[in-house]
Write an enzyme that holds these catalytic residues in place. Structure first.
Site, PDB file in Angstrom:
ATOM      1  N   ASN A 405       0.816  -1.207   0.000  1.00 35.77           N
ATOM      2  CA  ASN A 405       0.000   0.000   0.000  1.00 35.77           C
ATOM      3  C   ASN A 405       0.857   1.266   0.000  1.00 35.77           C
ATOM      4  OD1 ASN A 405      -1.869   2.004   0.370  1.00 35.77           O
ATOM      5  ND2 ASN A 405      -2.956   1.014   2.043  1.00 35.77           N
ATOM      6  N   ASP A 406       1.406   1.619   1.158  1.00 32.94           N
ATOM      7  CA  ASP A 406       2.135   2.893   1.269  1.00 32.94           C
ATOM      8  C   ASP A 406       3.346   2.983   0.338  1.00 32.94           C
ATOM      9  OD1 ASP A 406       0.388   3.758   3.219  1.00 32.94           O
ATOM     10  OD2 ASP A 406       1.569   2.856   4.836  1.00 32.94           O
TER      11      ASP A 406
END
Lengths: 479, 122
Positions: A405-406
């Site tokens: 994700n990040d």
């Protein structure tokens, strides 16, 4: 029970054995710099250890066989069991556990030296009866060893999901940590410089060890989630430094050499991890990252997300000529690495070029993703770092993000106000189409919205990573 | 020139004082030499390890930090009272687990990295 063991090696000769061991460690680490030579490098280091331990056994003379043989046997059995049973996804937990053992062993050796000093009828303080250096080395060894032990077990608990809180009662706040550090200092001064009776020694060192253990918990418990690679690297470094301090206690060059090699190794990895998150070490250790950003992230709702099933995704993949996989911690959790490899093989059979983009902090320890993919037989030539792969996304048909994700959030590039601004990220959005395989839209560790999920060329493939890839493989075979 | 002579005098005085203090100080100096040189060697070696091998590097380095086992073995020898031997026993168990487990699991990982090119799909 004490039994004499033949005294074959003199205190003088053993120095040469230790020297050989130290050189083998250095040579082994050198060979770890290439994939082809790495395995032999590990073998050289093992040989060095065997030499050092074997030589020491011959040096000892009269020993307690129970302590020696019993200890070695129990440790060997435990080591073999742990090393052969562990799953590759659990590697961070195992390394954390071993770090803790190493630190604890160093602290125990230092405490044992204290017991010997007292046993010799030490009616004076450590600093006057031994020497200032001796006292200091013992104190440092106990401090680092204990912090490594308790810190590693907290890290183990966090990694295995047994510890979820960032506080244990009052322990974990910066104020309490400062207080604990002062307590450790006070007990250290008492133990090293003023305790001079048997019972006084006992109390002082018991309290010093206890306070150091609590400090280790306090330093580790506030850190979590995506910061774990930093913590593990740092604890790795501590376990080496603890051995190093024990070397100063025993006046043993081999312990100092090996300990500092490990200390340096852990520090470098720590530095690499921090750089990959564009944060300083002090920021990781002392700032409450999650708390700062959570308020900013909560208000952002996703509006235009395009969801896709395996059936929708398969035709796009079918015509793709280049595909990049971007794995994250979610791939480890779902144990999806074998399915990733299966899909990759299928694509390669169709003439598609497959590569993997790996962010340094993907997963829970440095190199975590690489090990999982190696387990699934992915050739290491297809694994690329951030810098190597980032120019390639423009020419990529499909980027498949599996449980990350990040590390691929465009906000790091575009939004200077974002908590992750400036963090180097994988530019997956530059690919023609992006599949994001993920359970839900929940935010990653940084707690912020990921605009990638709303991008025009992004298809969200909701579901368990392993299950979705399985469906995708089946659909692709049917086409 | 004068200041140089003063410095030389001071250095000589310090050396004489150190010699007079006896054999208590030399080891820490020697130990620090070893420490700094080894840290430098460590930095040089580790910066060359590619990211792909960072996990095995860490578990291998971790096994090396089990070198404290050598120290622990001494605690089984003469001169250590019961409490010292007990702590020594604990240290031997923990350090051996660290060493044996660490080297084994590193080999297990590196074996996987080496599989490429051999039998496929097995």
């Amino acid at each position: 029970m004490s039994t004499p063991l033949a005294l074959v090696v003199s205190a003088h000769t053993i120095e040469f054995v230790y020297m050989a061991a130290a050189l083998l460690f250095i040579f082994g680490l050198k060979r770890l710099s290439g994939v082809r030579t790495a395995r032999s490098g590990n073998a050289f280091a093992t040989l060095g250890m065997a030499l050092a331990v074997g030589g020491t056994l011959f040096l000892l003379g009269e020993v307690s066989l129970f302590v020696l043989v019993g200890g070695l046997a129990v440790g060997t059995i435990l080591g073999i069991l742990l090393a052969t049973r562990v799953q590759m996804t659990e590697m961070p937990e195992l390394v954390a556990f071993f770090n803790g053992l190493g630190g604890a062993a160093s602290a125990c050796v230092a405490l044992s030296e204290v017991a010997r000093y007292v046993g010799l009828g030490g009616g004076t303080t450590l600093a006057t009866g031994g020497s200032l250096e001796f006292a200091n080395a013992i104190l440092v060894s106990i401090l680092i060893g204990s912090v490594t032990l308790s810190g590693s077990f907290v890290a183990y608990g966090k990694l295995s999901g047994k510890i979820k809180d960032n506080r244990l009662g009052p322990i974990g706040s910066q104020g309490v940590n400062m207080l604990l550090a002062l307590v450790v200092l006070a007990f250290g001064i008492w133990a090293g410089y003023s305790a001079d009776g048997g019972l006084g020694f006992f109390a002082a060192f018991a309290l010093l060890t206890l306070a150091s253990l609590v400090l280790g918990i306090g330093l580790t418990v506030p850190i979590g989630g995506a910061d774990m690679p930093v913590v593990i690297s740092l604890l790795n470094s501590y376990s080496g430094l603890a051995a190093c301090a024990t070397g100063f206690v025993l006046e043993n060059n081999l312990l100092i050499t090996a300990g500092s090699l490990v200390g340096a190794s852990g520090l470098i990895l720590t530095q690499i991890m921090c750089k990959a998150m564009n944060r300083s070490l002090t920021n990781v250790l002392f700032a409450t990252f999650g708390e700062e950003s959570s308020t900013a992230g909560k208000n952002d709702e996703y509006t235009s997300v395009k969801a896709a099933t395996a059936e929708d995704a398969a035709p796009i993949l079918d015509v793709a000529t280049s595909v990049v996989f971007v794995p994250g911690y979610g791939m480890a959790v779902a144990q999806a690495q074998h399915k990733v490899r299966e899909l990759a093989s299928l694509l390669e059979a169709k003439g598609c070029k497959v590569s993997y983009g790996i962010h340094p902090v993907a997963g829970r320890m440095p190199g975590h993703m690489n090990v999982l993919l190696a387990e699934a037989d992915v050739p290491y030539e297809q694994l690329f770092d951030l810098d190597q792969i980032n120019g390639e996304f423009q020419n990529t048909d499909v980027a498949i993000v599996v449980g990350a994700n990040d590390v691929c959030n465009p906000a790091a590039n575009d939004d200077p106000k974002s908590p992750i601004a400036g963090m180097p990220v994988l530019k997956v959005w530059e690919a023609q189409t992006v599949f994001v395989v993920k359970r839900s839209l929940s935010p990653g560790y940084a707690g912020i919205k990921n605009d990638l999920f709303e991008a025009d060329n992004t298809l969200m493939c909701f579901g368990d990573g392993k299950q979705f890839l399985e469906d995708l493989i089946a659909e692709l075979k049917d086409l | 020139m004068i200041s140089l002579a003063i410095l030389q005098d001071a250095a000589q005085a310090a050396t004489e004082q150190a010699e007079a203090a006896g054999a208590a100080s030399p080891y820490i100096i020697m130990g620090l030499w070893v420490l700094f040189l080894a840290i430098f060697v460590g930095f040089e070696l580790i910066t060359k390890v590619p990211p792909t091998l960072h996990t095995p590097l860490m578990s291998g380095a971790n096994a090396i930090s089990g070198i404290t086992l050598v120290g622990a073995l001494f605690c089984a020898g003469v001169g250590y009272p019961f409490l010292g031997k007990l702590l020594g026993f604990l240290a031997i168990v923990m350090a051996t687990t660290n060493v044996v487990g660490g080297f084994l699991v590193t080999d297990r990982m590196l074996r996987m990295f080496g599989q490429r090119g051999k039998k496929k799909g097995a």
